[in-house]
Design a protein around this motif. Structure first.
Motif, PDB file in Angstrom:
ATOM      1  N   UNK A   1      -2.897   3.362 -77.854  1.00  0.00           N
ATOM      2  CA  UNK A   1      -2.357   1.779 -77.831  1.00  0.00           C
ATOM      3  C   UNK A   1      -2.630   0.886 -76.607  1.00  0.00           C
ATOM      4  N   UNK A   2      -2.317  -0.665 -76.898  1.00  0.00           N
ATOM      5  CA  UNK A   2      -3.076  -1.578 -75.974  1.00  0.00           C
ATOM      6  C   UNK A   2      -2.168  -1.377 -74.384  1.00  0.00           C
ATOM      7  N   UNK A   3      -2.315  -1.804 -73.901  1.00  0.00           N
ATOM      8  CA  UNK A   3      -1.039  -2.223 -72.886  1.00  0.00           C
ATOM      9  C   UNK A   3      -0.505  -2.945 -72.506  1.00  0.00           C
ATOM     10  N   UNK A   4      -0.071  -3.452 -73.194  1.00  0.00           N
ATOM     11  CA  UNK A   4       1.342  -5.086 -74.115  1.00  0.00           C
ATOM     12  C   UNK A   4       2.320  -3.601 -74.810  1.00  0.00           C
ATOM     13  N   UNK A   5       1.623  -2.976 -75.534  1.00  0.00           N
ATOM     14  CA  UNK A   5       2.438  -2.423 -75.879  1.00  0.00           C
ATOM     15  C   UNK A   5       2.876  -0.901 -75.630  1.00  0.00           C
ATOM     16  N   UNK A  12      11.302   0.574 -73.833  1.00  0.00           N
ATOM     17  CA  UNK A  12      12.615   1.640 -73.613  1.00  0.00           C
ATOM     18  C   UNK A  12      12.969   2.825 -73.132  1.00  0.00           C
ATOM     19  N   UNK A  13      11.636   3.291 -73.090  1.00  0.00           N
ATOM     20  CA  UNK A  13      11.749   5.048 -73.204  1.00  0.00           C
ATOM     21  C   UNK A  13      12.479   5.822 -71.832  1.00  0.00           C
ATOM     22  N   UNK A  14      11.753   4.185 -70.888  1.00  0.00           N
ATOM     23  CA  UNK A  14      12.502   4.319 -69.895  1.00  0.00           C
ATOM     24  C   UNK A  14      13.899   4.007 -69.369  1.00  0.00           C
ATOM     25  N   UNK A  15      14.690   3.007 -70.598  1.00  0.00           N
ATOM     26  CA  UNK A  15      16.182   3.141 -70.327  1.00  0.00           C
ATOM     27  C   UNK A  15      16.935   3.491 -71.052  1.00  0.00           C
ATOM     28  N   UNK A  16      16.250   4.551 -71.861  1.00  0.00           N
ATOM     29  CA  UNK A  16      16.835   6.592 -72.844  1.00  0.00           C
ATOM     30  C   UNK A  16      16.720   7.559 -71.887  1.00  0.00           C
ATOM     31  N   UNK A  33       0.421   0.279 -64.254  1.00  0.00           N
ATOM     32  CA  UNK A  33       1.168  -0.033 -65.189  1.00  0.00           C
ATOM     33  C   UNK A  33       2.560   0.487 -64.640  1.00  0.00           C
ATOM     34  N   UNK A  34       2.423   1.656 -64.676  1.00  0.00           N
ATOM     35  CA  UNK A  34       3.899   2.225 -63.838  1.00  0.00           C
ATOM     36  C   UNK A  34       4.614   1.463 -63.356  1.00  0.00           C
ATOM     37  N   UNK A  35       3.434   1.754 -61.741  1.00  0.00           N
ATOM     38  CA  UNK A  35       4.220   0.048 -60.696  1.00  0.00           C
ATOM     39  C   UNK A  35       4.391  -0.665 -61.342  1.00  0.00           C
ATOM     40  N   UNK A  36       3.321  -1.699 -62.321  1.00  0.00           N
ATOM     41  CA  UNK A  36       4.253  -3.130 -62.779  1.00  0.00           C
ATOM     42  C   UNK A  36       5.551  -2.848 -63.677  1.00  0.00           C
ATOM     43  N   UNK A  37       5.435  -1.582 -64.329  1.00  0.00           N
ATOM     44  CA  UNK A  37       7.316  -1.408 -64.950  1.00  0.00           C
ATOM     45  C   UNK A  37       8.186  -1.184 -63.816  1.00  0.00           C
ATOM     46  N   UNK A  38       7.807  -0.563 -62.392  1.00  0.00           N
ATOM     47  CA  UNK A  38       9.038  -0.594 -61.712  1.00  0.00           C
ATOM     48  C   UNK A  38       9.302  -2.350 -61.036  1.00  0.00           C
ATOM     49  N   UNK A 151      -3.049   5.131 -73.672  1.00  0.00           N
ATOM     50  CA  UNK A 151      -3.540   3.902 -73.675  1.00  0.00           C
ATOM     51  C   UNK A 151      -4.762   3.664 -73.934  1.00  0.00           C
ATOM     52  N   UNK A 152      -5.154   2.643 -74.410  1.00  0.00           N
ATOM     53  CA  UNK A 152      -6.595   2.431 -74.830  1.00  0.00           C
ATOM     54  C   UNK A 152      -7.015   0.863 -74.196  1.00  0.00           C
ATOM     55  N   UNK A 153      -7.747   0.632 -73.902  1.00  0.00           N
ATOM     56  CA  UNK A 153      -8.810  -0.589 -73.382  1.00  0.00           C
ATOM     57  C   UNK A 153      -8.584  -1.896 -74.360  1.00  0.00           C
ATOM     58  N   UNK A 154      -8.302  -2.495 -73.788  1.00  0.00           N
ATOM     59  CA  UNK A 154      -9.159  -3.661 -74.555  1.00  0.00           C
ATOM     60  C   UNK A 154      -9.181  -5.175 -73.377  1.00  0.00           C
ATOM     61  N   UNK A 155     -10.366  -5.401 -74.231  1.00  0.00           N
ATOM     62  CA  UNK A 155     -11.022  -6.467 -73.449  1.00  0.00           C
ATOM     63  C   UNK A 155     -10.176  -7.634 -73.251  1.00  0.00           C
ATOM     64  N   UNK A 156      -9.335  -8.020 -74.588  1.00  0.00           N
ATOM     65  CA  UNK A 156      -9.133  -9.405 -74.286  1.00  0.00           C
ATOM     66  C   UNK A 156      -7.346  -9.058 -73.305  1.00  0.00           C
ATOM     67  N   UNK A 157      -6.684  -8.388 -73.605  1.00  0.00           N
ATOM     68  CA  UNK A 157      -5.990  -8.592 -72.489  1.00  0.00           C
ATOM     69  C   UNK A 157      -6.128  -8.303 -71.201  1.00  0.00           C
TER      70      UNK A 157
END
Length: 191
Positions: A1-5, A12-16, A33-38, A151-157
């Protein structure tokens, strides 16, 4: 999955309060990603490097209670109240006994007498075995307690992030010209 996905799925999973494990190669941004989410959710983050723990570190040290029975002193890094994210980073690099001590924490949100407060979510991350990073095979009972995201690396993201992070335009242009170099992990030690 891309980072945005993955970011959307993590919300969603954190809320649940569903435990999540993020898989990716070294240096791909799992911890970020986890730090950004927090930060986005305005939640405190307890970053526990499982690789650095001994099995007794999670349970705590025993002491003699006033009733003459042994009790366990809960480690300071385990939250006592409120809401937040408990991040078990490099969990699958931890020794097997440390991983085993996480079974009850991840499934039942408990460790002995300790109970993880209701407002806290558990997220773990680690490298894939195929990356030849420091990993220890995760026991099936622990693996089954998580929702797994890769997590997959995506050049555009990455390019969009790099522009916002004021990465030099020459670096962005070079990687757009040579995209195969964005995420290269040399599995063979040179020396």
């Amino acid at each position: 999955m891309k980072a945005s996905a993955i970011s959307g799925a993590l919300r969603v999973l954190t809320a649940a309060r569903q435990p999540v494990f993020i898989w990716a190669g070294p240096g791909c941004g799992k911890s970020s990603l986890v730090r950004q989410l927090a930060t986005t959710l305005k939640l405190p983050l307890r970053d526990v490097r499982a690789l650095l723990l001994d099995p007794v570190d999670l349970r705590g040290l025993p002491f003699l209670g006033s009733d003459g029975r042994s009790k366990w002193a809960t480690p300071e890094f385990l939250p006592q109240d409120g809401a937040g994210i408990l991040f078990l980073d490099e969990l699958n690099a931890a020794p097997a006994m440390v991983q085993a001590s996480c079974y009850q924490l991840v499934l039942d949100r408990k460790l002995g007498e300790y109970t993880l407060p209701d407002g806290w979510a558990i997220i773990a991350a680690g490298n894939r075995d195929s990356d030849r990073g420091a990993t220890t095979r995760m026991p099936t009972p622990l693996r089954n307690r998580f929702v797994h995201l890769e997590l997959e690396v995506d050049l555009q993201e990455w390019s969009e992030w790099a522009i916002q992070a004021t990465i030099r335009p020459e670096v962005i242009a070079f990687l757009r010209f040579r995209p195969e170099l964005l995420s290269v992990f040399d599995r063979v030690m040179r020396g």
